[in-house]
Design an enzyme around this catalytic site. Structure first.
Site, PDB file in Angstrom:
ATOM      1  N   CYS A  65      -6.333   5.756  -3.545  1.00  0.00           N
ATOM      2  CA  CYS A  65      -6.026   4.324  -3.444  1.00  0.00           C
ATOM      3  C   CYS A  65      -7.151   3.480  -4.071  1.00  0.00           C
ATOM      4  O   CYS A  65      -8.312   3.653  -3.743  1.00  0.00           O
ATOM      5  CB  CYS A  65      -5.821   3.927  -1.983  1.00  0.00           C
ATOM      6  SG  CYS A  65      -5.461   2.181  -1.826  1.00  0.00           S
ATOM      7  N   ASN A 166       1.314  13.487 -11.587  1.00  0.00           N
ATOM      8  CA  ASN A 166       1.900  12.196 -11.240  1.00  0.00           C
ATOM      9  C   ASN A 166       1.422  11.115 -12.212  1.00  0.00           C
ATOM     10  O   ASN A 166       0.257  11.107 -12.600  1.00  0.00           O
ATOM     11  CB  ASN A 166       1.493  11.845  -9.797  1.00  0.00           C
ATOM     12  CG  ASN A 166       1.736  10.387  -9.437  1.00  0.00           C
ATOM     13  OD1 ASN A 166       0.802   9.649  -9.156  1.00  0.00           O
ATOM     14  ND2 ASN A 166       2.987   9.969  -9.452  1.00  0.00           N
ATOM     15  N   ASP A 168       3.662   7.740 -14.492  1.00  0.00           N
ATOM     16  CA  ASP A 168       4.528   7.273 -15.588  1.00  0.00           C
ATOM     17  C   ASP A 168       5.785   8.104 -15.799  1.00  0.00           C
ATOM     18  O   ASP A 168       6.339   8.071 -16.895  1.00  0.00           O
ATOM     19  CB  ASP A 168       3.752   7.212 -16.914  1.00  0.00           C
ATOM     20  CG  ASP A 168       2.589   6.237 -16.860  1.00  0.00           C
ATOM     21  OD1 ASP A 168       2.578   5.390 -15.953  1.00  0.00           O
ATOM     22  OD2 ASP A 168       1.697   6.337 -17.715  1.00  0.00           O
ATOM     23  N   GLY A 189       6.478   7.977  -8.375  1.00  0.00           N
ATOM     24  CA  GLY A 189       6.151   6.829  -7.536  1.00  0.00           C
ATOM     25  C   GLY A 189       7.085   5.671  -7.804  1.00  0.00           C
ATOM     26  O   GLY A 189       8.188   5.578  -7.249  1.00  0.00           O
TER      27      GLY A 189
HETATM   28  C1  LIG Z   1       3.272  -0.409  -4.124  1.00  0.00           C
HETATM   29  C2  LIG Z   1       2.640   0.951  -4.255  1.00  0.00           C
HETATM   30  C3  LIG Z   1       2.203   1.600  -3.105  1.00  0.00           C
HETATM   31  C4  LIG Z   1       1.588   2.852  -3.193  1.00  0.00           C
HETATM   32  N1  LIG Z   1       1.180   3.476  -2.049  1.00  0.00           N
HETATM   33  C5  LIG Z   1       0.629   4.704  -2.130  1.00  0.00           C
HETATM   34  C6  LIG Z   1       0.218   5.396  -0.959  1.00  0.00           C
HETATM   35  O1  LIG Z   1       0.319   4.891   0.165  1.00  0.00           O
HETATM   36  N2  LIG Z   1      -0.297   6.633  -1.107  1.00  0.00           N
HETATM   37  C7  LIG Z   1      -0.443   7.231  -2.350  1.00  0.00           C
HETATM   38  O2  LIG Z   1      -0.902   8.370  -2.429  1.00  0.00           O
HETATM   39  N3  LIG Z   1      -0.083   6.590  -3.465  1.00  0.00           N
HETATM   40  C8  LIG Z   1       0.443   5.354  -3.382  1.00  0.00           C
HETATM   41  N4  LIG Z   1       0.814   4.715  -4.536  1.00  0.00           N
HETATM   42  C9  LIG Z   1       0.586   5.375  -5.849  1.00  0.00           C
HETATM   43  C10 LIG Z   1       1.809   6.181  -6.291  1.00  0.00           C
HETATM   44  O3  LIG Z   1       2.078   7.215  -5.368  1.00  0.00           O
HETATM   45  C11 LIG Z   1       1.581   6.833  -7.670  1.00  0.00           C
HETATM   46  O4  LIG Z   1       0.462   7.670  -7.610  1.00  0.00           O
HETATM   47  C12 LIG Z   1       1.367   5.807  -8.774  1.00  0.00           C
HETATM   48  O5  LIG Z   1       2.251   4.705  -8.648  1.00  0.00           O
HETATM   49  C13 LIG Z   1       1.538   6.453 -10.163  1.00  0.00           C
HETATM   50  O6  LIG Z   1       2.783   7.105 -10.261  1.00  0.00           O
HETATM   51  P1  LIG Z   1       4.077   6.406 -10.967  1.00  0.00           P
HETATM   52  O7  LIG Z   1       3.670   6.087 -12.394  1.00  0.00           O
HETATM   53  O8  LIG Z   1       5.159   7.441 -10.844  1.00  0.00           O
HETATM   54  O9  LIG Z   1       4.359   5.165 -10.201  1.00  0.00           O
HETATM   55  C14 LIG Z   1       1.418   3.474  -4.461  1.00  0.00           C
HETATM   56  C15 LIG Z   1       1.858   2.805  -5.616  1.00  0.00           C
HETATM   57  C16 LIG Z   1       2.453   1.556  -5.534  1.00  0.00           C
HETATM   58  C17 LIG Z   1       2.899   0.878  -6.802  1.00  0.00           C
END
Ligand SMILES: Cc1cc2nc3c(=O)[nH]c(=O)nc-3n(C[C@H](O)[C@H](O)[C@H](O)COP(=O)(O)O)c2cc1C
Length: 293
Positions: A65, A166, A168, A189
């Site tokens: 985070c 993980n 994009d 995500g």
């Molecule tokens: C609104 C929001 C909340 C998120 N909350 C968490 C979380 O609580 N724990 C976590 O490991 N990642 C959290 N993430 C990160 C996502 O799990 C992921 O690692 C990140 O968005 C990149 O992946 P993506 O490109 O598929 O979105 C969060 C992302 C967003 C946008």
């Protein structure tokens, strides 16, 4: 499936609001509860409490985070630049959870000049962590720029435990393209927040090579309405539930026709009936503007 991150300190102090975040449905299993914090003993204790109360299938540690409130207290991605403390946390939690598995989520590093995901993953593996998910961005990137899948691949090559890539992945073809990067699995995500049906699309594509079209607008709305109804049922208070659904509705609007107009409406939504009305309007307008063939 992993819950949103939950504060280990909140659990440790039995904060009622924190405990609400531990809720999950049996249908969501296998499910992990994700914890964040910076105190190894408190994290270990909190993980044990969660296991005793909720029996999750695993505990996941958040080392990714980037949010200031978390990082300023040495939690989340701050631990990527304090590997001795990260190791202590992992060891304390693995010991406290045994035999329940512990997994971890990391970023590729704190900054471009301090990328250390392969090392971090090795430390976690040595500490007994069962699998590591890697978000291919640095803390400093936040959510901007592109995820670095080369580093994700290098991390997978550096350890024997499963590494989950993980960052994009927004379509079935994105997932297929990343399959050969050495990872044991992928994690989605943001794409899942706008299109939760993406998982069936991915599974279908990997099994058959056929790309499914997005579900028809009416069935997307059916799922959105169901999500709202379930949330209201769970919270009990319709106004509060719908207020907290606004961010979810904003995410759903991406990829829908007239997304901007929908976002304007979702900003003020406060009842299920209003969502119903917005859905009805959206479906009717889309039908009217459909090209005549
Ligand atoms: C609104 C929001 C909340 C998120 N909350 C968490 C979380 O609580 N724990 C976590 O490991 N990642 C959290 N993430 C990160 C996502 O799990 C992921 O690692 C990140 O968005 C990149 O992946 P993506 O490109 O598929 O979105 C969060 C992302 C967003 C946008």
């Amino acid at each position: 499936m992993v819950t949103e991150f939950v504060s280990a300190e909140g659990i440790f102090r039995r904060n009622d609001r924190t405990l609400e975040y531990l809720e999950f449905a049996e249908a969501e299993r296998p499910v992990g509860v994700q914890l964040f914090g910076s105190n190894p003993e408190h994290l270990g204790e909190a993980a044990r409490m969660v296991i005793d109360w909720k029996q999750p299938d695993f505990i996941d540690l958040n080392f990714g985070c980037p949010v200031n409130k978390v990082v300023s207290k040495n939690g989340g991605s701050a631990l990527l630049r304090d590997c001795p403390l990260l190791e202590k946390i992992a060891r304390a939690v693995v010991r406290a959870c045994d035999p329940v598995p512990v997994t971890a989520k990391i970023r590729i590093g704190w900054s471009e000049s301090t990328i250390n995901a392969p090392t971090t993953a090795r430390i976690l593996e040595d500490a007994g962590v069962a699998a590591v998910a890697v978000h291919g961005r640095t803390k400093e990137q936040g959510y901007s720029g592109a995820a670095n899948w080369d580093i994700i691949g290098q991390t997978a090559a550096a350890v024997k435990i499963p590494v989950i890539g993980n960052g994009d992945l927004a379509s079935a073809t994105d997932v297929a393209a990343r399959r050969n990067s050495g990872v044991s699995g992928v994690m989605l995500g943001r794409a899942a927040m706008s299109a939760p049906w993406i998982f069936s699309e991915i599974k279908h594509f990997l099994a058959t090579g056929e790309l499914l079209p997005s579900p028809p607008l009416a069935s997307q709305w059916m799922q959105i309405r169901r999500h709202c109804e379930l949330h209201v049922q769970r919270r009990g208070d319709e106004a509060a539930a719908m207020h907290s659904m606004r961010a979810r509705l904003m995410a759903y609007s991406r990829g829908m026709p007239e997304a901007k107009g929908l976002r304007g409406k979702f900003q003020h939504v406060g009842t299920l009936a209003e969502v119903e009305e917005i859905a009805h309007e959206s479906i009717t307008r889309a039908a009217q503007t459909e090209p005549v063939t």
